[in-house]
Write an enzyme that holds these catalytic residues in place. Structure first.
Site, PDB file in Angstrom:
ATOM      1  N   SER A 129       0.830  -1.202   0.000  1.00 56.45           N
ATOM      2  CA  SER A 129       0.000   0.000   0.000  1.00 56.45           C
ATOM      3  C   SER A 129       0.869   1.258   0.000  1.00 56.45           C
ATOM      4  CB  SER A 129      -0.882  -0.017   1.244  1.00 56.45           C
ATOM      5  OG  SER A 129      -1.711   1.118   1.261  1.00 56.45           O
ATOM      6  N   GLY A 147       1.468  11.318   4.218  1.00 58.36           N
ATOM      7  CA  GLY A 147       0.387  11.699   5.127  1.00 58.36           C
ATOM      8  C   GLY A 147      -0.983  11.249   4.672  1.00 58.36           C
ATOM      9  N   LEU A 148      -1.022  10.036   4.077  1.00 57.41           N
ATOM     10  CA  LEU A 148      -2.310   9.412   3.746  1.00 57.41           C
ATOM     11  C   LEU A 148      -3.162  10.232   2.784  1.00 57.41           C
ATOM     12  CD1 LEU A 148      -3.373   7.929   7.222  1.00 57.41           C
ATOM     13  CD2 LEU A 148      -2.534   6.675   5.232  1.00 57.41           C
ATOM     14  N   ASN A 189      -6.627  -1.062   2.207  1.00 54.34           N
ATOM     15  CA  ASN A 189      -5.783  -0.678   3.343  1.00 54.34           C
ATOM     16  C   ASN A 189      -6.435   0.521   4.028  1.00 54.34           C
ATOM     17  OD1 ASN A 189      -3.644   1.285   4.430  1.00 54.34           O
ATOM     18  ND2 ASN A 189      -2.501  -0.625   4.323  1.00 54.34           N
ATOM     19  N   CYS A 200       0.662   4.002  10.711  1.00 55.51           N
ATOM     20  CA  CYS A 200       1.169   5.102   9.895  1.00 55.51           C
ATOM     21  C   CYS A 200       1.869   6.135  10.778  1.00 55.51           C
ATOM     22  CB  CYS A 200       0.053   5.797   9.110  1.00 55.51           C
ATOM     23  SG  CYS A 200       0.692   7.186   8.138  1.00 55.51           S
ATOM     24  N   ASN A 254       5.348  -1.728   8.970  1.00 58.74           N
ATOM     25  CA  ASN A 254       5.242  -0.410   8.357  1.00 58.74           C
ATOM     26  C   ASN A 254       6.617   0.276   8.474  1.00 58.74           C
ATOM     27  OD1 ASN A 254       4.243   2.127   7.397  1.00 58.74           O
ATOM     28  ND2 ASN A 254       2.226   1.607   8.193  1.00 58.74           N
TER      29      ASN A 254
END
Lengths: 247, 303
Positions: free
Chosen positions: B22, B73-74, B101, B132, B194
């Site tokens: 992801s 940052g997504l 995800n 994250c 991660n």
């Protein structure tokens, strides 16, 4: 995008101005690149590739103009002719030459002038008139003036220290020369582009730059806000029409 | 001899264990222009949140020895775009299992996203990201405490009957209680690891390279760290593990599987070489032959 991965051979790699190098690359079966696209260059000892705009291309040959700004570009500058370079080519959307009807204005600042060379050639070969305003800090940093004049463009140079051409910035040169155009193309540092944005009409486009991760749209490292929402400069740009930019 | 590269991941048969991780594979459909996405074992889609997010300011990327820092940052268009547009678009291109995800800023937000992913017929596996490092008040905070991880896993389990993986953070003193907490709450698998939080400073400008100051470190240098986490979790849990961290070759896929991974995610390698996944998949049979492996599943967790 029409990405391809190919090993090119370095034909030459030499300085043309302080910290600026011209690298000519050869690959037998490589197609010509559309103007305004960029390549991602694999650099020995570095994990990420480095995005570099294509200054000129013809079948089998690419010319890059790049500025040494850090360890990656310094390593690139040290590479010898004859060695191979792993390139991702065909990246980005490129300039829209068809948006210009008869006469184009090209505005470049510093190393941002690089992709305007092929743009100038392509516009000229489409029979369009080209005026270029190129801005630099000082006379020794001037790039591509003769090359673009040789293509039949009218070139105005501005230097910040007044050592050549118009003293001042490209915005000063624009005010002084009042060029005639129906469409414009801008590439340069962000402060230059943001200074031009309010003084230019809607009929034009800006080529943006940002620190990239992949250059292929995978990592979302180089996002810019646009009027249509967040866009990846590498994947959806680097060239954006003025009305896409909410500056 | 035909080498069997397929694996059973929590009841879903993958034709090979190679899964783009992801956040390193665009929104998902991008690479279809260059190779058949049907060749991939599965695809872990770009991390999604309930609402669209622009992400962090740029620069978001910093080069490091052996990898990179990212602080994206997504950035994502929100889960409704994922389930309504992106997943169906990829499904029209291939039958590869798709992994949603999911990130959130509260237990309930994770739950709502899992419910939406559960209702999306194109989503085969749900991977809940509690690791994250690049967003505040969310993500990693859930992945560094067994009780918080359990709360997210419990809510996600309630939301979906689909195979549920929890993606864990390496930023913990002991991964075992966190992995076990997820297993106890009914997770079908664990993804780890991660990124590791990191930082770079531009010494000429005397400022952090990343606008976010810090980012997550990934890349080949992470591989031994990830391998050890996978091995630890595999020894402590009975659910399958997707190993992730610095993998960029078929040999490393096999090494990760020997450590205990059932599937192996390839992340940063895609950013250097967008053809990394199909190249690794192509190389697997010959590496298996060299190592005397007939069936890839036979080596899972043998070390």
């Amino acid at each position: 995008m029409t990405m391809d991965r190919k090993i090119y051979t370095i034909e030459s790699n030499a300085p043309v101005a302080p910290q600026v190098y011209r690298m000519v690359l050869h690959a037998e079966d490589a197609p010509e690149e559309r103007c305004g696209r960029f390549v991602e260059v694999e650099i020995p000892g570095k994990f990420l590739r480095r995005p570099i705009s294509v200054s000129m291309s013809e079948p089998g040959r690419l010319t890059l103009l790049y500025k040494v700004v850090g360890g990656g570009t310094a390593a690139l500058a040290a590479m010898e002719p004859g060695s191979g370079l792993d390139l991702l080519t065909g990246l980005g959307n490129g300039f829209d030459t068809l948006a210009c009807r008869k006469s184009a204005l090209l505005i470049g600042g510093g190393i941002g002038a690089a992709p305007l060379h092929q743009l100038c050639r392509d516009l000229r070969s489409e029979g369009k008139r080209v005026t270029a305003i190129l801005g630099f800090n000082t006379a020794s940093e001037i790039l591509l003036r003769e090359e673009m004049e040789a293509l039949g463009a009218t070139v105005h140079v501005a230097t910040a220290d007044g050592s050549c051409g118009i003293r001042g910035l490209v915005t000063d040169a624009l005010r002084e020369t009042r060029p005639d155009y129906d469409y414009y193309y801008v590439c340069g540092p962000m402060p230059m582009m943001k200074a031009l944005y309010p003084v230019l009409p809607d009929c034009g486009e800006f080529s943006l730059e940002e620190r990239m991760g992949c250059g292929t749209g995978l990592c979302f490292g180089c996002t810019v806000q646009t009027t249509a929402g967040p866009r990846r400069i590498c994947h959806d740009g680097p060239v954006f029409k003025k009305n896409m930019l909410p500056w | 001899m035909v080498r069997d590269t397929s694996v059973n991941l929590a009841g879903i048969r993958l034709k090979n264990p190679v899964v783009p991780a992801s956040g390193t594979f665009g929104l998902g459909p991008e690479m279809a222009a260059y190779y058949d996405l049907g060749r991939l074992g599965a695809i872990a889609l770009k991390g999604t949140t309930l609402e669209p997010r622009f992400g962090n300011p740029t620069p978001r990327i910093a080069e490091c020895t052996g990898g990179l820092l990212n602080a994206v940052g997504l950035q994502n268009p929100g889960i409704d775009v994922l389930t309504g547009e992106t997943a169906p678009k990829i499904r029209a291109l291939c039958d590869t299992p798709l992994i949603a995800n999911i990130s959130g800023f509260s237990v309930e937000e994770y739950g709502i996203c899992c419910e939406k992913a559960d209702r999306c017929p194109e989503i085969d596996i749900i991977e809940v990201n509690i690791s994250c490092p690049n967003v505040h008040n969310g993500g990693m905070a859930f992945g560094t405490d067994p009780e918080a991880a359990a709360a997210v896993a419990r809510r996600a389990r309630k939301a979906t009957g689909k195979p549920l993986f929890i993606k864990l953070s390496p930023n913990v003193s002991d991964i075992v209680p966190i992995a076990r907490a997820c297993e106890d709450e009914g997770a079908d698998g664990i993804t780890l690891i991660n990124t590791l939080p990191g930082m770079r400073i531009d010494i000429r400008r005397r400022k952090p390279v990343l606008a976010n100051r810090t980012g997550g470190f990934s890349g080949p240098a992470l591989f031994p760290v990830a391998l050890r986490f996978v091995n630890q979790a595999a020894s402590a849990c009975h659910i399958p593990i997707m190993g992730c961290g610095g993998v960029s070759s078929a040999e490393e896929v096999i090494e990760m599987m020997m450590a205990g991974a059932t599937a192996v995610q390839v992340g940063s390698a895609n950013l250097k070489n967008p053809f990394a996944c199909p190249e690794i998949i192509d190389a697997l049979p010959s590496v298996m032959e060299e190592l005397g492996i007939e069936k890839l599943e036979d080596i899972i967790g043998i070390v």
